[in-house]
Scaffold this active site. Structure first.
Site, PDB file in Angstrom:
ATOM      1  N   SER A 128       0.814  -1.218   0.000  1.00  0.00           N
ATOM      2  CA  SER A 128       0.000   0.000   0.000  1.00  0.00           C
ATOM      3  C   SER A 128       0.848   1.270   0.000  1.00  0.00           C
ATOM      4  O   SER A 128       1.817   1.390   0.737  1.00  0.00           O
ATOM      5  CB  SER A 128      -0.888  -0.013   1.238  1.00  0.00           C
ATOM      6  OG  SER A 128      -1.619   1.182   1.317  1.00  0.00           O
ATOM      7  N   ASN A 157       9.013   8.635   4.733  1.00  0.00           N
ATOM      8  CA  ASN A 157       7.909   9.317   4.063  1.00  0.00           C
ATOM      9  C   ASN A 157       6.909   9.841   5.071  1.00  0.00           C
ATOM     10  O   ASN A 157       6.693   9.261   6.126  1.00  0.00           O
ATOM     11  CB  ASN A 157       7.235   8.399   3.027  1.00  0.00           C
ATOM     12  CG  ASN A 157       6.041   7.653   3.589  1.00  0.00           C
ATOM     13  OD1 ASN A 157       4.931   8.183   3.660  1.00  0.00           O
ATOM     14  ND2 ASN A 157       6.282   6.425   4.032  1.00  0.00           N
ATOM     15  N   LEU A 187      -1.202  10.064   3.843  1.00  0.00           N
ATOM     16  CA  LEU A 187      -2.355   9.270   3.407  1.00  0.00           C
ATOM     17  C   LEU A 187      -3.286  10.024   2.461  1.00  0.00           C
ATOM     18  O   LEU A 187      -4.504   9.943   2.555  1.00  0.00           O
ATOM     19  CB  LEU A 187      -3.116   8.741   4.644  1.00  0.00           C
ATOM     20  CG  LEU A 187      -2.265   7.860   5.555  1.00  0.00           C
ATOM     21  CD1 LEU A 187      -2.965   7.603   6.873  1.00  0.00           C
ATOM     22  CD2 LEU A 187      -1.912   6.529   4.887  1.00  0.00           C
ATOM     23  N   CYS A 214      -2.959   5.025  11.668  1.00  0.00           N
ATOM     24  CA  CYS A 214      -3.452   6.404  11.515  1.00  0.00           C
ATOM     25  C   CYS A 214      -3.652   7.046  12.877  1.00  0.00           C
ATOM     26  O   CYS A 214      -4.032   6.371  13.831  1.00  0.00           O
ATOM     27  CB  CYS A 214      -4.798   6.412  10.809  1.00  0.00           C
ATOM     28  SG  CYS A 214      -4.818   5.471   9.314  1.00  0.00           S
ATOM     29  N   LYS A 252      -3.292  -4.576   9.492  1.00  0.00           N
ATOM     30  CA  LYS A 252      -1.882  -4.257   9.238  1.00  0.00           C
ATOM     31  C   LYS A 252      -1.271  -3.627  10.484  1.00  0.00           C
ATOM     32  O   LYS A 252      -1.660  -2.530  10.902  1.00  0.00           O
ATOM     33  CB  LYS A 252      -1.768  -3.309   8.048  1.00  0.00           C
ATOM     34  CG  LYS A 252      -0.327  -2.974   7.692  1.00  0.00           C
ATOM     35  CD  LYS A 252      -0.236  -2.380   6.321  1.00  0.00           C
ATOM     36  CE  LYS A 252       1.177  -1.978   5.981  1.00  0.00           C
ATOM     37  NZ  LYS A 252       1.242  -1.375   4.645  1.00  0.00           N
ATOM     38  N   ASN A 288       4.275  -2.125   9.005  1.00  0.00           N
ATOM     39  CA  ASN A 288       4.152  -0.782   8.485  1.00  0.00           C
ATOM     40  C   ASN A 288       5.487  -0.074   8.760  1.00  0.00           C
ATOM     41  O   ASN A 288       6.440  -0.714   9.214  1.00  0.00           O
ATOM     42  CB  ASN A 288       2.963  -0.072   9.158  1.00  0.00           C
ATOM     43  CG  ASN A 288       2.321   0.940   8.215  1.00  0.00           C
ATOM     44  OD1 ASN A 288       3.023   1.694   7.534  1.00  0.00           O
ATOM     45  ND2 ASN A 288       1.011   0.973   8.182  1.00  0.00           N
ATOM     46  N   GLY A 296      12.153   0.382   3.420  1.00  0.00           N
ATOM     47  CA  GLY A 296      13.215   0.061   2.468  1.00  0.00           C
ATOM     48  C   GLY A 296      14.170  -0.994   3.005  1.00  0.00           C
ATOM     49  O   GLY A 296      14.047  -1.454   4.150  1.00  0.00           O
ATOM     50  N   GLY A 333       8.587  -5.493   4.457  1.00  0.00           N
ATOM     51  CA  GLY A 333       9.579  -4.622   5.086  1.00  0.00           C
ATOM     52  C   GLY A 333      10.930  -4.865   4.452  1.00  0.00           C
ATOM     53  O   GLY A 333      11.625  -5.819   4.789  1.00  0.00           O
TER      54      GLY A 333
HETATM   55  C1  LIG Z   1       5.442   6.487   0.212  1.00  0.00           C
HETATM   56  C2  LIG Z   1       4.800   5.424   1.070  1.00  0.00           C
HETATM   57  C3  LIG Z   1       3.408   5.463   1.292  1.00  0.00           C
HETATM   58  C4  LIG Z   1       2.788   4.499   2.089  1.00  0.00           C
HETATM   59  N1  LIG Z   1       1.425   4.535   2.271  1.00  0.00           N
HETATM   60  C5  LIG Z   1       0.803   3.563   3.000  1.00  0.00           C
HETATM   61  C6  LIG Z   1      -0.633   3.545   3.140  1.00  0.00           C
HETATM   62  O1  LIG Z   1      -1.363   4.362   2.565  1.00  0.00           O
HETATM   63  N2  LIG Z   1      -1.176   2.566   3.927  1.00  0.00           N
HETATM   64  C7  LIG Z   1      -0.399   1.607   4.543  1.00  0.00           C
HETATM   65  O2  LIG Z   1      -0.945   0.725   5.225  1.00  0.00           O
HETATM   66  N3  LIG Z   1       0.952   1.585   4.387  1.00  0.00           N
HETATM   67  C8  LIG Z   1       1.565   2.542   3.646  1.00  0.00           C
HETATM   68  N4  LIG Z   1       2.932   2.506   3.480  1.00  0.00           N
HETATM   69  C9  LIG Z   1       3.734   1.427   4.127  1.00  0.00           C
HETATM   70  C10 LIG Z   1       4.052   0.298   3.128  1.00  0.00           C
HETATM   71  O3  LIG Z   1       2.865  -0.287   2.625  1.00  0.00           O
HETATM   72  C11 LIG Z   1       4.926  -0.788   3.814  1.00  0.00           C
HETATM   73  O4  LIG Z   1       4.241  -1.285   4.945  1.00  0.00           O
HETATM   74  C12 LIG Z   1       6.283  -0.262   4.275  1.00  0.00           C
HETATM   75  O5  LIG Z   1       6.792   0.683   3.346  1.00  0.00           O
HETATM   76  C13 LIG Z   1       7.324  -1.378   4.504  1.00  0.00           C
HETATM   77  O6  LIG Z   1       7.621  -2.070   3.310  1.00  0.00           O
HETATM   78  P1  LIG Z   1       8.884  -1.711   2.347  1.00  0.00           P
HETATM   79  O7  LIG Z   1      10.096  -1.618   3.228  1.00  0.00           O
HETATM   80  O8  LIG Z   1       8.942  -2.820   1.332  1.00  0.00           O
HETATM   81  O9  LIG Z   1       8.574  -0.375   1.719  1.00  0.00           O
HETATM   82  C14 LIG Z   1       3.572   3.475   2.688  1.00  0.00           C
HETATM   83  C15 LIG Z   1       4.972   3.422   2.452  1.00  0.00           C
HETATM   84  C16 LIG Z   1       5.580   4.376   1.646  1.00  0.00           C
HETATM   85  C17 LIG Z   1       7.063   4.281   1.397  1.00  0.00           C
END
Ligand SMILES: Cc1cc2nc3c(=O)[nH]c(=O)nc-3n(C[C@H](O)[C@H](O)[C@H](O)COP(=O)(O)O)c2cc1C
Length: 303
Positions: A21, A69, A73, A127, A163, A190, A215, A241
């Site tokens: 997401s 970031n 939302l 949130c 989540k 998250n 990341g 993650g």
């Molecule tokens: C720019 C950005 C926007 C995100 N927006 C949401 C969101 O709207 N809802 C949500 O549950 N997680 C959101 N996330 C979290 C990601 O879905 C994920 O849980 C988190 O980035 C860890 O995974 P990754 O390390 O592969 O990015 C966001 C992450 C990023 C980087």
């Protein structure tokens, strides 16, 4: 060719790879780069009852191995999502609608509106909760149980994924609270709350001051948390993650995940998800694994 299909809450995914997401919009831009029907599913941007404008810029900061970031939302609201984005996305792959809200009633409203229209609902409980003075819904077990059970009552026809936030005292206790509240599955992690400083200006880089860290650099912490959550509940877990390649995904499966989500890597490599799907096939073939589902929860601890 290995069998990459996985079962999640009685729903079959063609493979266990789902863009996370907020990192994939609603899929349109990526569908211009590759056919997104190759994905196990798409987790949409967080959807609220009404449109949200998001935070002031800058909203993204880079740091070694991670990004921060504070997008806030930003989203079009549930009605526009149904009319435009869901209408386009439906039928291409499984749709996991990520749900956001500032009050219990907002979460309930979005879940009620989307019940039966999508394959899964994913409750983003990170949130800020207006009733708790801005503290996220997803910190205390009692709040997690309440928001989960109130949301679940509104979506009897759609599996509910909760989540989890990693910014907590005990991921195991919070996982159990979501399960008690009626969650059908969990997803984690998250983002971690972080602060990046512009040392010339002696100010935070992000307009919001703090932001969520995601990341490659967060992967070992996320894998540990997925292991702890998966071993404290009976419902399935979706791990994420820092996943950048098929081998990273395999770690999450071994830790107990049934499927994985790929987030930040979509920004650096727009073809990350299809590359990871192809890589999983190769990894399974090379290791004589016939079904990717057989990898789940196969970690054996030392000692
Ligand atoms: C720019 C950005 C926007 C995100 N927006 C949401 C969101 O709207 N809802 C949500 O549950 N997680 C959101 N996330 C979290 C990601 O879905 C994920 O849980 C988190 O980035 C860890 O995974 P990754 O390390 O592969 O990015 C966001 C992450 C990023 C980087």
């Amino acid at each position: 060719m290995a069998d990459l299909t996985v079962e999640l809450c009685g729903v079959t995914l063609k493979n266990p790879v789902i863009p996370a997401s907020g990192t994939f919009g609603f899929g349109r831009e990526f569908d211009e780069i590759y056919d997104i029907s190759c994905l196990g599913g798409v987790a949409t941007k967080g959807i609220a009852l009404t449109p949200w404008g998001g935070n002031p810029v800058p909203r993204i900061a880079e740091s070694r191995g991670v990004i921060l970031n504070a997008v806030g939302l930003q989203n079009p609201g549930v009605e526009k999502f149904i009319a435009e984005d869901l209408a386009w996305l439906k039928g291409k792959t499984r749709v996991i609608a990520n749900v956001v809200g500032r009050t219990l009633e907002e979460y309930e409203g979005v879940c009620a509106r989307l019940d039966g229209l999508v394959d899964f609902l994913e409750l983003n409980i990170s949130c800020p909760n207006v009733r708790c003075g801005g503290m996220a819904f997803g910190i205390r077990p009692e709040n997690i149980e309440e928001v989960t059970s109130r949301a679940k009552a509104k979506c009897p026809h759609t599996p509910l994924i909760v989540k989890l936030s990693p910014n907590v005292e005990s991921i195991a206790r919070n996982a159990q609270a979501a399960e008690r509240g009626g969650a059908d599955a969990l997803s984690l992690v998250n983002t971690f709350t972080g602060l990046a400083i512009d040392i010339e200006r002696r100010r935070p880089i992000l307009a919001n001051n703090t932001g969520g860290v995601s990341g490659a650099g967060i992967k070992p912490i996320a894998v540990r948390m997925v292991y702890e959550a998966a071993h404290s509940v009976k419902i399935p877990v979706i791990g994420m993650g820092g996943i950048t390649c098929a081998e990273d995904a395999v770690e999450f499966f071994m830790a107990g995940a049934t499927a994985v989500q790929v987030g930040t890597q979509n920004f650096t490599d727009t073809r990350a998800c299809p590359r990871i799907i192809a890589g999983l096939n190769e990894w399974c073939d090379a290791h004589k694994v016939e079904r990717v589902a057989d990898l789940t929860d196969t970690l054996q601890l030392n000692g």
